[in-house]
Structures are given as C-alpha cells and as structure tokens.
Design an enzyme around this catalytic site. Structure first.
Site, short mmCIF file in Angstrom:
data_model
loop_
_atom_site.label_atom_id
_atom_site.label_comp_id
_atom_site.label_asym_id
_atom_site.label_seq_id
_atom_site.Cartn_x
_atom_site.Cartn_y
_atom_site.Cartn_z
N LYS A 100 0.83 -1.22 0.00
CA LYS A 100 0.00 0.00 0.00
C LYS A 100 0.86 1.26 0.00
O LYS A 100 0.58 2.20 -0.73
CB LYS A 100 -0.92 0.04 1.23
CG LYS A 100 -1.95 -1.06 1.30
CD LYS A 100 -2.95 -0.79 2.42
CE LYS A 100 -2.34 -0.73 3.80
NZ LYS A 100 -1.75 -2.00 4.27
N ARG A 113 -9.81 1.54 9.37
CA ARG A 113 -9.37 0.19 9.73
C ARG A 113 -10.40 -0.53 10.58
O ARG A 113 -10.20 -1.70 10.91
CB ARG A 113 -8.08 0.28 10.52
CG ARG A 113 -6.82 0.00 9.73
CD ARG A 113 -5.64 0.46 10.55
NE ARG A 113 -4.47 -0.30 10.39
CZ ARG A 113 -3.31 0.20 9.89
NH1 ARG A 113 -3.26 1.42 9.46
NH2 ARG A 113 -2.26 -0.55 9.85
N ARG A 119 11.28 -5.73 5.09
CA ARG A 119 11.01 -4.31 4.81
C ARG A 119 11.93 -3.37 5.59
O ARG A 119 12.18 -3.59 6.78
CB ARG A 119 9.55 -4.00 5.15
CG ARG A 119 9.18 -2.55 4.94
CD ARG A 119 7.70 -2.36 4.92
NE ARG A 119 7.08 -2.43 6.24
CZ ARG A 119 5.78 -2.22 6.44
NH1 ARG A 119 4.98 -1.95 5.42
NH2 ARG A 119 5.28 -2.29 7.66
N ARG A 158 11.28 -0.90 10.83
CA ARG A 158 10.28 -0.28 11.70
C ARG A 158 10.22 -1.02 13.03
O ARG A 158 10.36 -2.24 13.07
CB ARG A 158 8.91 -0.33 11.02
CG ARG A 158 8.60 0.93 10.26
CD ARG A 158 7.35 0.82 9.45
NE ARG A 158 6.18 0.34 10.19
CZ ARG A 158 4.94 0.41 9.71
NH1 ARG A 158 4.72 0.94 8.54
NH2 ARG A 158 3.92 -0.05 10.41
N ARG A 204 -0.74 -7.58 14.02
CA ARG A 204 -1.33 -6.65 13.05
C ARG A 204 -2.13 -7.41 11.99
O ARG A 204 -3.21 -6.97 11.58
CB ARG A 204 -0.23 -5.80 12.40
CG ARG A 204 0.18 -4.64 13.30
CD ARG A 204 1.63 -4.26 13.15
NE ARG A 204 1.92 -3.72 11.84
CZ ARG A 204 3.11 -3.84 11.23
NH1 ARG A 204 4.09 -4.51 11.81
NH2 ARG A 204 3.29 -3.31 10.07
P1 AMP Z 1 0.79 1.47 9.36
O1 AMP Z 1 1.93 2.41 9.08
O2 AMP Z 1 -0.40 1.75 8.53
O3 AMP Z 1 1.22 0.03 9.33
O4 AMP Z 1 0.34 1.76 10.88
C1 AMP Z 1 1.24 1.57 11.95
C2 AMP Z 1 0.48 1.51 13.25
O5 AMP Z 1 -0.20 2.75 13.48
C3 AMP Z 1 -0.61 0.45 13.33
O6 AMP Z 1 -0.11 -0.84 13.66
C4 AMP Z 1 -1.49 1.03 14.45
O7 AMP Z 1 -0.88 0.86 15.72
C5 AMP Z 1 -1.45 2.51 14.12
N1 AMP Z 1 -2.52 2.88 13.16
C6 AMP Z 1 -2.35 3.33 11.90
N2 AMP Z 1 -3.54 3.58 11.32
C7 AMP Z 1 -4.47 3.27 12.24
C8 AMP Z 1 -5.90 3.29 12.24
N3 AMP Z 1 -6.61 3.68 11.18
N4 AMP Z 1 -6.55 2.90 13.37
C9 AMP Z 1 -5.86 2.51 14.47
N5 AMP Z 1 -4.51 2.45 14.54
C10 AMP Z 1 -3.81 2.83 13.43
#
Ligand code: AMP
Length: 226
Positions: free
Chosen positions: A17, A93, A130, A162, A173
């Site tokens: 994504k 989400r 990654r 990360r 996740r």
């Molecule tokens: P990502 O970079 O999209 O993988 O997001 C990293 C982390 O940020 C996730 O594992 C959640 O802890 C938090 N996060 C990101 N987007 C959301 C969302 N829409 N709702 C809740 N937590 C989020």
C-alpha cells in the site's frame, strides 16, 4: 494532471500500500494521507498522548478510534485535500472509522475503495525484509536496498527496520486486519465502492493495474457529469 480523486486503499500490512499510494498520489497529483505516518510523526512531539500511542503501535495494536478519527479529520479539513482529493492509506481500519469517514465527507463520498490483495504468506515474507526511511517513508527491502549505505535515495535519511516489524507485532497486526479491517471490504462492496486489485507482481505492474481500475470506474461518472 490526471485529475483529483478520492481513494481509500485497503490491504494487509505488506501488501504494498505504501509504495503504491505514493505512486498513485504522484499520478493523480493529489495528497497521500497515511494514518500510520501521521501517528508516527506525533511521536516526535514527546507529549503524554504520543507516548501512550507509541505503546499501542509498538505492540501492533490499533490506536483508539476517537484519536485516529480526530487526526484524519484534521488533515481532511485542509485546503489541498478539499480542492484536490486524496489517497487515503491505513484508514479506515474499523467499522467505526468507516462510519466516521463517511460522516466527515458527507454529503460527498469517496470515489472508490481499492482492496489491494496479496496472500498472507507473501506479506509475511515482505514485512520481515522491509526497511523504511525514517524521514520520508520511502520503502526498501533487504533485497532492494538504497544505493549508498542505508541512506535514502530520495532524501538521504536513515533507512531502518520499523519498530513494529517484529515477528510478534506483525502477527498481531495481521490478526487485527482479519478481525477489524477485512469486514470493511463487504461494507464498501454494499455501497458499490469496491474494486479488488491483485498486489502481486512488480511495483510497475501493480501500479498499471491500479490506474486502469481507477480510470475504468471514473469514466462513467465523468460521462454522466458532462
Ligand atoms: P501502518 O503504518 O499503517 O502500518 O500503521 C502503523 C500503526 O499505526 C498500526 O499498527 C497502528 O498501531 C497505528 N494505526 C495506523 N492507522 C491506524 C488506524 N486507522 N486505526 C488505528 N490504529 C492505526
């Protein structure tokens, strides 16, 4: 310019994504809005709230809906988004977030929700390899590193793994994606907003597929408007 679009991109962590949203944002000349990037940027403020959020994120847990909805609402209210559109990544989400987004955009709506589909086995392999630029979020892999010594090709920032790309947090996740986010595929399908696009193949192949899917869906609307 290919013209403003309002897109939501769903897909498991590691589906590609981040890479594809950056490419789509460039193609359609619209801002890329990543919920994860905005939450990570809050870490730097060092506030009590940001420390609380960091705990959720390190463990791979979802940040509470009200916090994320407020962060996204603030961003969607800015002029560039209002005039140009957006590529929204990592939001919604949960069902509450999908309802929240719908209310934020009413009486309008998104143009399309794309489910970028990649198998669980492939995303597990991709996530463990990654690496990400700490400054501009450009994504690399141990198989495709930056040209010079883990410094980002785009901005020179440090390219690192990360904090939440550990095996435990990755599993959590993916579990939360299946429980909380996958039901949104049916939610958008019921509203005639969903397109499923395969995320397997080279980044260029996937981008071509995505642009074709978006343009195909936009064409009838444009005809109706003219
Ligand atoms: P990502 O970079 O999209 O993988 O997001 C990293 C982390 O940020 C996730 O594992 C959640 O802890 C938090 N996060 C990101 N987007 C959301 C969302 N829409 N709702 C809740 N937590 C989020």
């Amino acid at each position: 310019m290919a013209g403003g679009v309002r897109l939501v991109i769903l897909g498991r962590q590691g589906a590609g994504k981040g890479t594809q949203c950056l490419r789509l944002a460039r193609h359609y000349a619209v801002p890329h809005v990543s919920a994860g990037d905005m939450l990570r940027a809050m870490h730097k403020s060092g506030s009590e709230l940001s420390r609380r959020l960091a705990k959720f994120m390190r463990a791979g847990e979802l940040v509470p809906d009200d916090v994320v909805i407020a962060v996204v609402a603030h961003r969607l209210d800015q002029d560039d988004i209002i005039h140009e559109g957006f590529i929204l990544e990592g939001f919604p989400r949960t069902a509450a977030q999908a309802e929240g987004l719908s209310e934020l955009l009413a009486p309008e709506d998104i143009d399309l929700c794309i489910d970028l589909e990649v198998s669980a086995e492939v995303v597990l392999a991709r996530l463990s390899k990654r690496r990400v630029c700490q400054d501009c979020s450009t994504i690399y892999s141990v198989d495709r590193p930056p040209r010079i010594d883990w410094s980002c090709n785009v901005c020179g920032g440090d390219v690192v793994q990360r904090e939440d790309d550990t095996e435990l947090a990755i599993c959590r996740r993916l579990e939360l994606y299946a429980q909380e986010t996958e039901p949104l595929i049916a939610w958008y399908l019921a509203r005639d907003k969903l397109v499923v696009v395969s995320g397997s193949g080279s980044p260029d192949t996937v981008t071509t597929r995505l642009v074709r899917a978006v343009n195909h869906r936009r064409a009838p609307r444009r005809k109706a408007e003219s």
